[in-house]
Motif scaffolding. Structure first.
Motif, PDB file in Angstrom:
ATOM      1  N   ARG A   1     -16.912  20.943   5.415  1.00 13.98           N
ATOM      2  CA  ARG A   1     -17.229  22.080   4.366  1.00 13.98           C
ATOM      3  C   ARG A   1     -18.556  22.811   4.806  1.00 13.98           C
ATOM      4  N   ALA A   2     -19.517  22.275   5.222  1.00  9.49           N
ATOM      5  CA  ALA A   2     -20.861  23.046   5.577  1.00  9.49           C
ATOM      6  C   ALA A   2     -20.428  23.962   6.557  1.00  9.49           C
TER       7      ALA A   2
ATOM      8  N   LEU B   1     -16.434  10.750   3.727  1.00  8.51           N
ATOM      9  CA  LEU B   1     -17.085  11.658   2.914  1.00  8.51           C
ATOM     10  C   LEU B   1     -17.898  12.447   3.672  1.00  8.51           C
ATOM     11  N   GLN B   2     -18.730  12.045   4.681  1.00  8.24           N
ATOM     12  CA  GLN B   2     -19.868  12.619   5.223  1.00  8.24           C
ATOM     13  C   GLN B   2     -19.009  13.417   6.262  1.00  8.24           C
TER      14      GLN B   2
ATOM     15  N   ARG C   1     -16.197  15.009   5.709  1.00  9.59           N
ATOM     16  CA  ARG C   1     -15.659  16.222   4.914  1.00  9.59           C
ATOM     17  C   ARG C   1     -16.838  17.022   4.537  1.00  9.59           C
ATOM     18  N   ARG C   2     -17.934  16.260   4.145  1.00  9.36           N
ATOM     19  CA  ARG C   2     -19.259  17.277   3.698  1.00  9.36           C
ATOM     20  C   ARG C   2     -19.411  18.349   4.874  1.00  9.36           C
TER      21      ARG C   2
END
Length: 85
Positions: A35-36, A28-29, A31-32
Motif C-alpha cells: 500500500r505504501a 500484514l507487513q 500488505r502495508r
C-alpha cells in the motif's frame, strides 16, 4: 506413571499457533508495504501535470511492458486531475 505424549500436543499446538501468528504478521507487513508503494506511485504519477509531462508519460508507457503499463494506466485514470489526451 506419567505419559510424555500428553505434553507434546500442547507444544505442537503452541508451535503451530506461533507459526500462524508469524505468517499473519508477515502478510500484514507485506500488505502495508504494498500500500505504501502504491501511494508513492500515485503521488509520483500525479506530479505529471503539464501537457508535455503527460505526453512524456504516455510515450514511456507505450514502450513499457504491457502488463505494467496497463496497471499504471488504471492508476492514472483514478487520479483526480485534468489530463490532456
Amino acid at each position: 506413571m506419567k505419559l510424555i505424549t500428553s505434553e507434546q500436543p500442547k507444544m505442537e499446538h503452541r508451535t503451530s499457533l506461533s507459526l500462524r501468528w508469524a505468517a499473519a504478521r508477515d502478510d500484514l507487513q507485506a500488505r502495508r508495504a504494498a500500500r505504501a508503494s502504491r501511494r508513492t506511485l500515485v503521488r509520483e504519477l500525479a506530479s505529471y501535470t503539464t501537457p508535455a509531462e503527460q505526453h512524456e508519460l504516455d510515450a514511456i508507457l507505450q514502450r513499457a511492458d504491457p502488463d505494467a503499463a496497463a496497471e499504471i494506466r488504471s492508476i492514472i485514470e483514478i487520479i483526480p486531475r485534468n489530463r490532456v489526451a
